[in-house]
Write a protein that holds these residues in place. Sequence first.
Motif, short mmCIF file in Angstrom:
data_model
loop_
_atom_site.label_atom_id
_atom_site.label_comp_id
_atom_site.label_asym_id
_atom_site.label_seq_id
_atom_site.Cartn_x
_atom_site.Cartn_y
_atom_site.Cartn_z
N ASN A 57 0.79 -1.23 0.00
CA ASN A 57 0.00 0.00 0.00
C ASN A 57 0.83 1.28 0.00
OD1 ASN A 57 -2.46 -1.18 -0.18
ND2 ASN A 57 -2.98 -1.00 1.97
N PHE B 261 -4.75 9.05 -3.33
CA PHE B 261 -3.88 8.23 -2.48
C PHE B 261 -3.31 8.98 -1.28
CE2 PHE B 261 -3.45 6.74 -6.92
CZ PHE B 261 -4.02 5.48 -6.77
N TYR C 250 -3.55 3.91 1.75
CA TYR C 250 -2.20 3.93 1.19
C TYR C 250 -1.27 4.81 2.01
CZ TYR C 250 -4.58 2.07 -2.95
OH TYR C 250 -5.33 1.30 -3.80
#
Length: 366
Positions: free
Chosen positions: A30, A52, A64
């Motif tokens: 991630n 993200f 993430y």
Amino acid sequence: MTTATPDVTTAAPDTATVTPEVTTAAPARNTVALAVTDGVRHFELAAPYEVFGLDWSEIADPWYEFTVCGPAGARVGGHFRLEPDRGLDRLPDARTVIIPAYADIDAPPPGELIDAVRAAHQAGARVVSLCTGAFVLAAAGLLDGRRATTHWAHARALATRYPAVRVDPDVLYVDDGSVLTSAGKAAAMDLCLHLVRLDHGAAIANAVARNLVVPPHRPGGQAQFVTTPLPDPRPHSLAVLFPWVMARLDQSLTVQDLARQANMSPRNLTRHFHAVTGTTPLRWLHTQRIHRAQELLESTDDSIDAIATATGMGTAASLRRHFNRTLGVPPDTYRRTFRQRQDPPDSLPTSRILTTSRDEDATVVA
């Protein structure tokens, strides 16, 4: 991330070639690294940060880990300077590396950036370019022999400069496994959300899209250039039809049914669909059926037969055939993958593309 004071080779526009490949294990779970040097464009820098870099842990936890890599004081457009978190040499530490658009495609990409991108891919990272970032991937040799895209206005330049690249100027993005490329501007957001769909599933990607007030998904094979690139912010001609269709995905619907409900002729309906969505009624309907199937596979224990009925696919065999064609994996495999939310992203299939052909669409809804 802080800011301070010679012809284009086209593939079939409705389908995408999926090239399975074997890559080494991803270096980190991630982790998304945005590679930035002088000359990056604002929009393609902001899009991956919004997807993200923001904290969406209330939607999916863990989310993430986002980092910006580049030289200190990198210029963004002509108005901002960036203070990256790390140098470009840290790109190979990331699971996903994103290369945003660059304003000057005639200037050779920095050698340090090319080396770092190449090293990241060799280390097993998923490498993504947005818009003219494809020129960086091509310079690094990552697009040789691959199908790729970029902004339609620069597609010919990319094909001429890098003849080993199979440039497709007619799609929003191309997913070729460990290397993904998008067209310009809004297509960058489409590809970012596609990555979320791969990693977390359709329901999570749709939730992020709703919060960002953007369309939850546009297939990669959708044309870049349409009559109206974005729907009119005012109520449009299909605003009433869309929810009507979504409430009846379990039914066998035809273009004639949609046209009758919209009080239009089939030909007029098709024109309106192209203007509002950039695609055909059958294609749009097929995509909605697949999305509904994804959500049911992720969030329920319904049988494949029940999901086929609920999505208007008819039979389990039909659902399996069209689902596998569209996503590259059978429904049962998809369910096992995405019901395990804690599995790392590198457990996913290495190559997948969300596109369908007009002929396939017709067989689903006829």
